[in-house]
Design a protein around this motif. Structure first.
Motif, short mmCIF file in Angstrom:
data_model
loop_
_atom_site.label_atom_id
_atom_site.label_comp_id
_atom_site.label_asym_id
_atom_site.label_seq_id
_atom_site.Cartn_x
_atom_site.Cartn_y
_atom_site.Cartn_z
N VAL A 9 21.47 5.02 -1.87
CA VAL A 9 20.24 4.28 -1.56
C VAL A 9 19.02 4.99 -2.15
CG1 VAL A 9 19.88 5.44 0.67
CG2 VAL A 9 18.98 3.15 0.34
N ASN A 10 18.09 4.21 -2.63
CA ASN A 10 16.75 4.65 -3.01
C ASN A 10 15.96 3.36 -3.13
OD1 ASN A 10 14.35 5.29 -4.57
ND2 ASN A 10 15.32 7.26 -5.04
N VAL A 78 34.31 4.89 2.94
CA VAL A 78 33.58 3.67 2.60
C VAL A 78 32.41 4.06 1.71
CG1 VAL A 78 32.26 1.71 3.51
CG2 VAL A 78 34.25 2.58 4.78
N VAL A 79 32.29 3.37 0.56
CA VAL A 79 31.21 3.61 -0.39
C VAL A 79 30.36 2.36 -0.47
CG1 VAL A 79 30.66 4.14 -2.80
CG2 VAL A 79 32.70 5.14 -1.74
N VAL A 80 29.05 2.53 -0.26
CA VAL A 80 28.13 1.39 -0.21
C VAL A 80 27.06 1.55 -1.28
CG1 VAL A 80 26.60 0.00 1.23
CG2 VAL A 80 28.50 1.25 2.28
N ASP A 81 27.01 0.60 -2.20
CA ASP A 81 25.96 0.56 -3.21
C ASP A 81 24.83 -0.31 -2.65
OD1 ASP A 81 24.45 0.61 -5.53
OD2 ASP A 81 25.76 -0.74 -6.65
N CYS A 82 23.71 0.32 -2.34
CA CYS A 82 22.58 -0.39 -1.71
C CYS A 82 21.61 -0.90 -2.76
CB CYS A 82 21.84 0.55 -0.76
SG CYS A 82 22.89 1.23 0.54
N ARG A 83 21.13 -2.08 -2.55
CA ARG A 83 20.17 -2.66 -3.49
C ARG A 83 18.82 -1.95 -3.38
NH1 ARG A 83 19.08 -7.85 0.17
NH2 ARG A 83 17.03 -7.21 0.92
N PHE A 90 18.06 -0.31 6.12
CA PHE A 90 19.10 0.60 6.63
C PHE A 90 18.53 1.57 7.67
CE2 PHE A 90 21.39 -0.86 2.88
CZ PHE A 90 22.66 -1.04 3.41
N LEU A 91 17.37 2.14 7.39
CA LEU A 91 16.79 3.10 8.34
C LEU A 91 16.49 2.44 9.68
CD1 LEU A 91 14.41 5.11 6.00
CD2 LEU A 91 16.59 5.86 6.97
N THR A 111 27.10 10.30 4.55
CA THR A 111 26.54 10.97 3.38
C THR A 111 25.59 9.99 2.72
OG1 THR A 111 28.55 12.27 3.03
CG2 THR A 111 27.05 12.05 1.15
N VAL A 112 24.37 10.44 2.49
CA VAL A 112 23.36 9.62 1.83
C VAL A 112 23.12 10.20 0.44
CG1 VAL A 112 20.98 8.75 1.89
CG2 VAL A 112 22.27 9.06 4.03
N VAL A 113 23.40 9.39 -0.58
CA VAL A 113 23.16 9.78 -1.97
C VAL A 113 21.93 9.01 -2.42
CG1 VAL A 113 24.09 9.78 -4.32
CG2 VAL A 113 25.64 10.10 -2.36
N SER A 114 20.94 9.75 -2.92
CA SER A 114 19.68 9.11 -3.31
C SER A 114 19.32 9.54 -4.73
CB SER A 114 18.57 9.49 -2.33
OG SER A 114 17.39 8.78 -2.62
N PRO A 115 19.82 8.82 -5.73
CA PRO A 115 19.48 9.17 -7.11
C PRO A 115 17.98 9.01 -7.35
CG PRO A 115 21.31 7.61 -7.04
CD PRO A 115 20.73 7.68 -5.66
N VAL A 116 17.44 9.88 -8.18
CA VAL A 116 16.04 9.78 -8.57
C VAL A 116 15.94 9.86 -10.09
CG1 VAL A 116 15.14 10.77 -6.42
CG2 VAL A 116 15.65 12.27 -8.32
#
Length: 141
Positions: A9-10, A78-83, A90-91, A111-116
């Motif tokens: 997510v980002n 479970v892997v979730v690709d968030c728009r 989500f928060l 686990t929260v992955v937040s690409p930048v």
């Protein structure tokens, strides 16, 4: 191994969320690691386009987010690709369901992955998520 809910997510678009999710799911497939992939992007479902078995949930219907946790009952990963622009959805949901208590009941971790990328807004969006998880209302009472 505990159950894992991984959300990518980002709030900013174009930072590589779907790129990461698509390649992560491919890695899991290559390693024959059982998983469940979920796409939440109703406009550009990249994960579903590259991995047809990925499921789609409409996060505009908040009750569908419950399916993420229901998925943990049948899959340990479970892997979730968030728009883009879904961070607050989500928060708010996580706050409402007291996510840490729920995860503990399910024997799962988050686990929260937040690409930048190079844009300041992508970093700000990531900081927003981090700060929200640190706030006391997101934590156990």
């Amino acid at each position: 191994m505990p159950k894992q809910l991984n959300i990518i997510v980002n709030g900013k678009g174009g930072v590589g969320k779907s790129f990461f999710a698509t390649n992560f799911v491919q890695y899991l497939k290559d390693q024959q690691i059982e998983h469940r992939a979920i796409d939440t992007d109703n406009e550009n479902s990249t994960l579903k386009r590259f991995h047809r078995e990925a499921e789609f949930i409409n996060i505009d219907k908040v009750q569908e987010i419950d399916l993420l946790f229901a998925s943990l009952e049948t899959s340990s990963l479970v892997v979730v690709d968030c728009r883009a622009a879904s961070t607050d959805i989500f928060l708010d949901y996580f706050r409402e369901v007291r996510v840490f208590e729920l995860l503990e009941m399910l024997g799962a971790t988050l686990t929260v992955v937040s690409p930048v990328n190079h844009e300041a807004d992508s970093v700000e969006q990531s900081l927003h998520s981090t700060n929200s998880f640190s706030r006391s209302e997101m934590r156990r009472a």
